[in-house]
Design a protein around this motif. Structure first.
Motif, PDB file in Angstrom:
ATOM      1  N   GLY A 121       0.809  -1.213   0.000  1.00 39.12           N
ATOM      2  CA  GLY A 121       0.000   0.000   0.000  1.00 39.12           C
ATOM      3  C   GLY A 121       0.841   1.261   0.000  1.00 39.12           C
ATOM      4  N   ARG A 122       2.080   1.166  -0.507  1.00 38.95           N
ATOM      5  CA  ARG A 122       3.001   2.306  -0.483  1.00 38.95           C
ATOM      6  C   ARG A 122       3.453   2.723  -1.877  1.00 38.95           C
ATOM      7  NH1 ARG A 122       7.714   1.214   3.413  1.00 38.95           N
ATOM      8  NH2 ARG A 122       7.942   3.432   3.116  1.00 38.95           N
ATOM      9  N   LEU A 123       2.699   2.329  -2.902  1.00 39.29           N
ATOM     10  CA  LEU A 123       3.094   2.652  -4.262  1.00 39.29           C
ATOM     11  C   LEU A 123       3.107   4.158  -4.503  1.00 39.29           C
ATOM     12  CD1 LEU A 123       3.997   1.575  -6.968  1.00 39.29           C
ATOM     13  CD2 LEU A 123       1.589   1.324  -7.606  1.00 39.29           C
ATOM     14  N   ALA A 124       2.082   4.861  -4.041  1.00 32.13           N
ATOM     15  CA  ALA A 124       2.036   6.312  -4.238  1.00 32.13           C
ATOM     16  C   ALA A 124       3.238   6.981  -3.563  1.00 32.13           C
ATOM     17  CB  ALA A 124       0.731   6.882  -3.687  1.00 32.13           C
ATOM     18  N   GLU A 125       3.589   6.513  -2.372  1.00 33.63           N
ATOM     19  CA  GLU A 125       4.751   7.057  -1.654  1.00 33.63           C
ATOM     20  C   GLU A 125       6.045   6.826  -2.437  1.00 33.63           C
ATOM     21  OE1 GLU A 125       7.042   5.772   2.403  1.00 33.63           O
ATOM     22  OE2 GLU A 125       4.849   5.750   2.439  1.00 33.63           O
ATOM     23  N   LEU A 126       6.194   5.622  -2.986  1.00 33.25           N
ATOM     24  CA  LEU A 126       7.385   5.318  -3.777  1.00 33.25           C
ATOM     25  C   LEU A 126       7.443   6.187  -5.021  1.00 33.25           C
ATOM     26  CD1 LEU A 126       9.909   3.667  -4.508  1.00 33.25           C
ATOM     27  CD2 LEU A 126       8.377   1.959  -5.515  1.00 33.25           C
ATOM     28  N   LEU A 127       6.330   6.316  -5.717  1.00 32.18           N
ATOM     29  CA  LEU A 127       6.306   7.143  -6.928  1.00 32.18           C
ATOM     30  C   LEU A 127       6.577   8.605  -6.603  1.00 32.18           C
ATOM     31  CD1 LEU A 127       3.336   5.466  -8.816  1.00 32.18           C
ATOM     32  CD2 LEU A 127       5.793   5.213  -9.250  1.00 32.18           C
ATOM     33  N   ASP A 128       6.031   9.094  -5.491  1.00 32.01           N
ATOM     34  CA  ASP A 128       6.308  10.470  -5.070  1.00 32.01           C
ATOM     35  C   ASP A 128       7.796  10.664  -4.806  1.00 32.01           C
ATOM     36  OD1 ASP A 128       3.648  11.167  -5.284  1.00 32.01           O
ATOM     37  OD2 ASP A 128       3.258  11.076  -3.115  1.00 32.01           O
TER      38      ASP A 128
END
Length: 147
Positions: A121-128
């Motif tokens: 659930g951390r894909l957005a964080e990684l992409l950011d």
């Protein structure tokens, strides 16, 4: 290693490393270590793994010999659930493994940080984080510095 991982005995997995053995993660995401030096760094890295990922199966194991008798290339697929999200995951690994005197001296692990981040659930964080790094590069800022 597979049996110990499935048993969630990360301490015993770390014991498979030589005292000065190295673990490398060339595709590690921003904020994750790319190199662990020594058994105790590996132990610390693995300590919380069962609280992050519940590995249920390690399958599709293929071992490919190399021209170096102490080195193999191993491929496998891990399936399970991300503990924080209960999302299922499937991660494919390719590992270059060098063993001497029965202990791991080099473990070079090629896995997808995108698949791991999505499951956790951390894909957005990684992409950011990746986008922020690209923005700094475009602006000519030194990596990791705020100006």
């Amino acid at each position: 290693m597979i049996d110990l991982t499935l048993a969630k005995d990360m301490n015993a997995v770390a014991d498979l490393w030589a005292p000065d053995g190295i673990a490398e993660f060339p595709f590690a995401a921003e904020g994750s270590p790319r190199v662990l030096r020594g058994r105790e760094e590996v132990r610390a890295y693995l300590a919380d793994y069962p609280r992050l990922m519940d590995v249920e199966e390690l399958a599709a194991l293929t071992v490919r010999p190399t021209d170096q008798t102490d080195t193999v290339v191993v491929e496998w697929t891990a399936t399970g659930r991300a503990v924080a999200t209960s999302r299922p995951y499937r991660l494919d690994y390719v590992v270059v493994l060098t063993v001497r005197d029965g202990l791991i001296v080099l473990y070079r692990d090629y896995w997808s940080p995108l698949a791991a981040a999505a499951a956790a659930g951390r894909l957005a964080e990684l992409l950011d984080a990746l986008e922020g790094k690209r923005e700094e590069e475009r602006e000519g800022k030194p990596e990791g510095k705020n100006a």
